[in-house]
Design a protein around this motif. Structure first.
Motif, PDB file in Angstrom:
ATOM      1  N   ARG A  45      -2.358 -18.185 -41.735  1.00 39.81           N
ATOM      2  CA  ARG A  45      -1.703 -16.770 -41.892  1.00 39.81           C
ATOM      3  C   ARG A  45      -2.405 -15.679 -41.376  1.00 39.81           C
ATOM      4  O   ARG A  45      -2.920 -14.713 -41.820  1.00 39.81           O
ATOM      5  CB  ARG A  45      -1.752 -16.845 -43.628  1.00 39.81           C
ATOM      6  CG  ARG A  45      -0.708 -17.644 -44.260  1.00 39.81           C
ATOM      7  CD  ARG A  45      -0.530 -17.635 -45.771  1.00 39.81           C
ATOM      8  NE  ARG A  45      -1.909 -17.759 -46.256  1.00 39.81           N
ATOM      9  CZ  ARG A  45      -2.002 -17.960 -47.779  1.00 39.81           C
ATOM     10  NH1 ARG A  45      -1.117 -17.849 -48.286  1.00 39.81           N
ATOM     11  NH2 ARG A  45      -3.621 -17.894 -48.032  1.00 39.81           N
ATOM     12  N   ASP A  62       4.701 -13.200 -33.717  1.00 41.46           N
ATOM     13  CA  ASP A  62       5.480 -13.428 -34.916  1.00 41.46           C
ATOM     14  C   ASP A  62       5.063 -13.657 -36.327  1.00 41.46           C
ATOM     15  O   ASP A  62       5.466 -13.427 -37.230  1.00 41.46           O
ATOM     16  CB  ASP A  62       6.065 -14.887 -34.548  1.00 41.46           C
ATOM     17  CG  ASP A  62       7.073 -14.897 -33.149  1.00 41.46           C
ATOM     18  OD1 ASP A  62       7.312 -13.711 -32.699  1.00 41.46           O
ATOM     19  OD2 ASP A  62       7.496 -15.639 -32.913  1.00 41.46           O
ATOM     20  N   GLU A  63       3.648 -14.241 -36.256  1.00 44.53           N
ATOM     21  CA  GLU A  63       2.833 -14.382 -37.675  1.00 44.53           C
ATOM     22  C   GLU A  63       2.785 -13.041 -38.246  1.00 44.53           C
ATOM     23  O   GLU A  63       2.892 -12.997 -39.743  1.00 44.53           O
ATOM     24  CB  GLU A  63       1.807 -15.262 -37.552  1.00 44.53           C
ATOM     25  CG  GLU A  63       1.381 -15.607 -38.915  1.00 44.53           C
ATOM     26  CD  GLU A  63       2.116 -16.629 -39.920  1.00 44.53           C
ATOM     27  OE1 GLU A  63       1.828 -16.560 -41.197  1.00 44.53           O
ATOM     28  OE2 GLU A  63       3.001 -17.105 -39.325  1.00 44.53           O
ATOM     29  N   ARG A  66       5.828 -11.825 -39.974  1.00 44.36           N
ATOM     30  CA  ARG A  66       6.163 -12.885 -41.208  1.00 44.36           C
ATOM     31  C   ARG A  66       5.218 -12.155 -42.457  1.00 44.36           C
ATOM     32  O   ARG A  66       5.597 -11.898 -43.422  1.00 44.36           O
ATOM     33  CB  ARG A  66       5.843 -14.305 -41.014  1.00 44.36           C
ATOM     34  CG  ARG A  66       7.078 -15.007 -40.254  1.00 44.36           C
ATOM     35  CD  ARG A  66       7.073 -16.635 -40.477  1.00 44.36           C
ATOM     36  NE  ARG A  66       6.295 -16.930 -39.264  1.00 44.36           N
ATOM     37  CZ  ARG A  66       6.585 -16.994 -38.104  1.00 44.36           C
ATOM     38  NH1 ARG A  66       7.927 -16.501 -37.724  1.00 44.36           N
ATOM     39  NH2 ARG A  66       6.023 -17.204 -37.131  1.00 44.36           N
ATOM     40  N   ASP A  71      11.452  -9.401 -39.908  1.00 49.70           N
ATOM     41  CA  ASP A  71      11.841 -10.487 -38.912  1.00 49.70           C
ATOM     42  C   ASP A  71      11.315 -10.146 -37.523  1.00 49.70           C
ATOM     43  O   ASP A  71      11.341  -9.235 -37.068  1.00 49.70           O
ATOM     44  CB  ASP A  71      13.410 -10.298 -38.902  1.00 49.70           C
ATOM     45  CG  ASP A  71      13.993 -11.283 -38.057  1.00 49.70           C
ATOM     46  OD1 ASP A  71      13.447 -12.203 -37.350  1.00 49.70           O
ATOM     47  OD2 ASP A  71      15.124 -10.856 -37.556  1.00 49.70           O
TER      48      ASP A  71
END
Length: 177
Positions: A45, A62-63, A66, A71
């Protein structure tokens, strides 16, 4: 002379084929390493970012999207839109930390809350490192940001448990007196 030209063309075609095959192997290896990095970031994470300080553009992994509840396909993040996701009570502290990092050119770490688009509040830990060009001119800030909400909730639960235990001990001592 035609034989020589034919031979040279054959060698050139062979060299180009070898170069293409090498490039294809390199691209596949790079794609696999990128996939492993994305997987590791998701497991931990832990998202990464790169901010070009001469402009407004900030590139997020991308993480990191999130973690913030966004998005990855959404429009690019700017420093201003990043601050909009920081909890209102923490914006000033985050702004000061960034300003100090820019002024001192020193790495810095800080914890703060974010608010996802759903309204959910999460805790993050950020570590930021300045990036310089060859002339020691600051060109970017980059770093990582980790979701530490579970740890913060566990710490809070432990504190609450300790407070309850102390109260119970005091009540028992008073009852004994």
């Amino acid at each position: 002379i035609l034989g020589f030209i034919g031979c040279a063309l054959g060698l050139l075609i062979a060299a180009l084929s070898l170069q293409r095959a090498r490039r294809k192997r390199t691209e596949l290896a790079l794609a696999e390493k990128e996939l492993r990095l994305r997987e590791a970031q998701a497991i931990a994470r832990l998202g990464s970012f790169h901010w070009d300080v001469s402009g407004e553009g900030v590139v997020w992994s991308d993480e990191l999207y999130r973690i913030y509840g966004l998005d990855p396909g959404e429009p690019s993040i700017t420093y201003k839109t990043y601050l909009e996701h920081v909890h209102p009570e923490d914006r000033e502290q985050v702004g000061r930390a960034v300003e100090q990092g820019l002024a001192t050119w020193q790495p810095f770490e800080h914890e703060y809350r974010i608010v996802r688009p759903t309204g959910e509040t999460r805790w993050v830990f950020a570590h930021t490192q300045p990036i310089f060009d060859v002339d020691r001119v600051l060109i970017a800030m980059q770093g990582v940001c980790q979701d530490i909400t579970d740890r913060k909730l566990a710490e809070e639960a432990l504190r609450d448990s300790e407070v309850r235990a102390r109260r119970a001990l005091v009540e028992q001592m008073l009852a004994g007196v």
